[in-house]
Write a protein that holds these residues in place. Structure first.
Motif, PDB file in Angstrom:
ATOM      1  N   CYS A   8       0.970  -1.282  -0.067  1.00  0.00           N
ATOM      2  CA  CYS A   8       0.061   0.118  -0.093  1.00  0.00           C
ATOM      3  C   CYS A   8       0.722   1.297  -0.089  1.00  0.00           C
ATOM      4  O   CYS A   8       1.799   1.333   0.984  1.00  0.00           O
ATOM      5  N   CYS A  11       0.185   3.202   3.788  1.00  0.00           N
ATOM      6  CA  CYS A  11       0.594   2.761   5.260  1.00  0.00           C
ATOM      7  C   CYS A  11       1.866   1.451   4.905  1.00  0.00           C
ATOM      8  O   CYS A  11       2.166   1.190   6.014  1.00  0.00           O
ATOM      9  N   CYS A  24      -5.334  -3.335   1.592  1.00  0.00           N
ATOM     10  CA  CYS A  24      -4.576  -3.691   2.692  1.00  0.00           C
ATOM     11  C   CYS A  24      -5.210  -3.666   3.919  1.00  0.00           C
ATOM     12  O   CYS A  24      -6.516  -3.719   3.979  1.00  0.00           O
ATOM     13  N   ASN A  26      -5.560  -2.137   6.542  1.00  0.00           N
ATOM     14  CA  ASN A  26      -6.067  -0.728   6.834  1.00  0.00           C
ATOM     15  C   ASN A  26      -7.129  -0.304   5.889  1.00  0.00           C
ATOM     16  O   ASN A  26      -7.491   0.895   6.177  1.00  0.00           O
ATOM     17  N   HIS A  28      -7.038   0.619   2.987  1.00  0.00           N
ATOM     18  CA  HIS A  28      -7.085   1.282   1.892  1.00  0.00           C
ATOM     19  C   HIS A  28      -7.149   0.427   0.526  1.00  0.00           C
ATOM     20  O   HIS A  28      -6.443  -0.595   0.498  1.00  0.00           O
TER      21      HIS A  28
HETATM   22 ZN    ZN Z   1      -2.838   0.895   3.459  1.00  0.00          ZN
END
Ligand code: ZN
Length: 203
Positions: A8, A11, A24, A26, A28
């Motif tokens: 990503c 992150c 990802c 998180n 994204h």
């Molecule tokens: Zn990410």
């Protein structure tokens, strides 16, 4: 196949292939283009609106390469990559600045068991590459911020592309191989003599 994939750009966590997009942990998410590639160049890292080679340049180079003028060079490259990855099962090869994928495709042909990834800052180049070589993962990204995990590539290739030593060292496995092709001193000198008022030799 291993779980290795692009990371990503926000992150740096590894991206998971969800079919139509890469996501990802998180959340994204990056949509895949119709040709299957992903745009992983953050907008704030784009120094121009359309970075890298434009569509005309990409098409001209693709037409030139497809005529086989650099076929002998591609063969030599494949031999070197083969030599250095022969003891590795499913080697992970990352082609940095992969352009329209001519060399990336040749490497996949000669090492069909490898996991090959390619990226380039030119979206036009990546679009052409991803449209043609379906068994290779391509992304739009910069060598100055490579969307790939630390120490993950067995072989890194850089064929006539910009170099960012720090990033290349980060993504290359310990004991991995870096194959770097640069133009020689008098590369295309005859053409320079015609085009430039004072032709110069490369450093
Ligand atoms: Zn990410």
């Amino acid at each position: 196949m291993s779980d290795i994939n692009f990371t990503c750009p926000i992150c740096r966590k590894i991206l998971k292939d969800e079919g139509k997009c890469l996501v990802c942990e998180n959340s994204h998410s990056f949509d895949k283009a119709k040709q299957g590639y992903t745009h992983l160049l953050p907008v704030n890292k784009m120094h121009s609106k359309i970075p890298g080679d434009n569509a005309l340049m990409v098409n001209a180079r693709r037409d030139f390469l497809n005529k086989g003028y650099y076929g002998i060079f591609a063969e030599a490259l494949c031999e070197i990559v083969k030599k250095y990855s022969k003891s590795i099962t499913n080697p992970i090869i990352l082609d940095c600045g992969s352009g329209e994928g001519y060399y990336t495709g040749k490497m996949k042909e000669c090492l069909p068991e490898s996991n090959i990834f390619g990226f380039d800052i030119s979206k036009f180049a990546v679009k052409a590459a991803a449209g043609k070589y379906k068994n290779i993962s391509f992304a739009v990204a910069s060598v100055f911020s490579i969307p790939f995990p630390d120490e993950s590539a067995d072989v890194l290739t850089n064929i006539f592309s910009p170099l960012c030593e720090k990033e290349f060292l980060r993504v290359l496995k310990k004991g991995g191989y870096f194959i770097f092709a640069v133009p020689g001193e008098r590369h295309l000198y005859e053409m320079k003599e015609v085009l430039y008022a004072s032709p110069y030799e490369n450093e």
